[in-house]
Enzyme design. Structure first.
Site, short mmCIF file in Angstrom:
data_model
loop_
_atom_site.label_atom_id
_atom_site.label_comp_id
_atom_site.label_asym_id
_atom_site.label_seq_id
_atom_site.Cartn_x
_atom_site.Cartn_y
_atom_site.Cartn_z
N HIS A 53 2.04 -15.27 11.64
CA HIS A 53 2.34 -14.55 10.40
C HIS A 53 3.27 -13.36 10.58
O HIS A 53 3.66 -12.73 9.59
CB HIS A 53 1.03 -14.09 9.77
CG HIS A 53 0.05 -15.19 9.57
ND1 HIS A 53 -0.96 -15.46 10.49
CD2 HIS A 53 -0.08 -16.11 8.59
CE1 HIS A 53 -1.66 -16.50 10.07
NE2 HIS A 53 -1.15 -16.91 8.93
N ARG A 65 5.99 -1.84 -1.52
CA ARG A 65 5.64 -0.45 -1.23
C ARG A 65 5.96 -0.14 0.24
O ARG A 65 6.37 0.98 0.56
CB ARG A 65 4.17 -0.18 -1.52
CG ARG A 65 3.82 1.32 -1.43
CD ARG A 65 2.36 1.60 -1.71
NE ARG A 65 2.00 1.18 -3.05
CZ ARG A 65 0.98 0.39 -3.35
NH1 ARG A 65 0.20 -0.08 -2.38
NH2 ARG A 65 0.72 0.07 -4.60
N GLY A 120 -3.24 2.26 -0.37
CA GLY A 120 -3.24 1.31 -1.47
C GLY A 120 -3.76 1.93 -2.75
O GLY A 120 -3.91 3.15 -2.86
N GLU A 144 -9.75 -4.18 0.13
CA GLU A 144 -9.39 -4.40 1.53
C GLU A 144 -10.08 -3.54 2.57
O GLU A 144 -10.24 -3.97 3.73
CB GLU A 144 -7.87 -4.19 1.71
CG GLU A 144 -6.98 -5.22 1.06
CD GLU A 144 -6.72 -4.94 -0.41
OE1 GLU A 144 -6.44 -5.91 -1.14
OE2 GLU A 144 -6.82 -3.76 -0.83
N ASP A 204 -6.13 2.86 -11.76
CA ASP A 204 -6.82 2.45 -12.99
C ASP A 204 -8.18 3.13 -13.02
O ASP A 204 -8.78 3.37 -11.98
CB ASP A 204 -7.01 0.93 -13.02
CG ASP A 204 -5.71 0.17 -12.91
OD1 ASP A 204 -5.14 -0.14 -13.96
OD2 ASP A 204 -5.27 -0.10 -11.77
#
Length: 234
Positions: free
Chosen positions: A5, A25, A90, A180, A203
């Site tokens: 990956h 980001r 994040g 995460e 949020d």
């Protein structure tokens, strides 16, 4: 050698890395905060860069969403590229009346709805805890910068839509929900490396307040500054 990956060669990734979920980001951080940034990965669109920040060699790479995704990248970064310090930067949703949109939350520990960690510990709950040294440094860096910051427990959920009762979770003192950190903290314990999650509230689950996708990608710079300063701290 590249991994399944990550296409970087050995030596192309620093031993200190920021891990935003959004690969765009990661690109924003590289373009706006790093000097002499060089891209080391684009496999599956998961962009990664290495450069310097205040004279220190650092990397930044996207991880995608959820514990399965961040676990793949963190595993390969740690075991194949020798990364020793990993900080997630994040977004999260607040479940606490005192934690507001654009505030920072540093997760001291992360509960989770995921069963992934139970694959290794089927008979008991293993606590997912941040590295205290990184947490302490990040908190004081944020305070010195005058950034509104909360330290406390968070919840890493497998579900973006639905999931645990936000009101009930908030009453237990949980600051925010994301997807995460618990996986990253577990790998920190497993491989004896430093891990931390620094989140911006994008949020508010209780009030319905929210930010746009463009804001989430381009404007949460307080979190990026705190993450980078913590990453290079001695």
């Amino acid at each position: 050698m590249p991994t399944p990956h990550i296409e970087a060669q050995k030596g192309e990734i620093a031993d200190k890395i920021l891990l935003p979920g959004d690969p765009l980001r990661a690109k924003f951080i590289a373009e706006n905060f790093l000097e002499d940034a060089v891209q080391f990965n684009q496999v599956r669109g998961m962009l990664g860069f290495t450069g310097t920040y205040k004279g220190h060699r650092v990397s930044v790479m996207g991880t995608g969403m959820g514990i399965p995704s961040i676990s793949i990248y963190a595993n390969e970064l740690i075991t194949e590229y020798g990364v020793k310090r990993l900080i997630r930067v994040g977004t999260a949703g607040s479940v606490n009346e005192d934690v507001h949109i654009r505030d920072l939350v540093i997760g001291q520990a992360a509960a989770t709805t995921s069963a992934i960690i139970r694959n290794d510990f089927p008979d008991f709950d293993f606590p997912q805890i941040a590295d205290f040294d990184l947490l302490d440094k990040a908190y004081h860096i944020a305070k010195d910068l005058g950034i509104t910051t909360h330290v406390g427990n968070i919840l890493s959920s497998d579900l973006f839509y639905g999931g645990p009762d936000a009101v009930k979770v908030g009453k237990l003192g949980v600051k925010a929900v994301e997807m995460e950190a618990a996986g990253l903290y577990y790998l920190g314990a497993k491989y004896k490396v430093q891990t931390l999650g620094i989140m911006t509230i994008s949020d508010h689950i209780l009030t319905g307040e929210s930010t746009t996708s463009e804001e989430r990608q381009l404007t949460f710079t307080d979190m990026m500054k705190v993450g980078l300063e913590t990453l290079i701290s001695e």
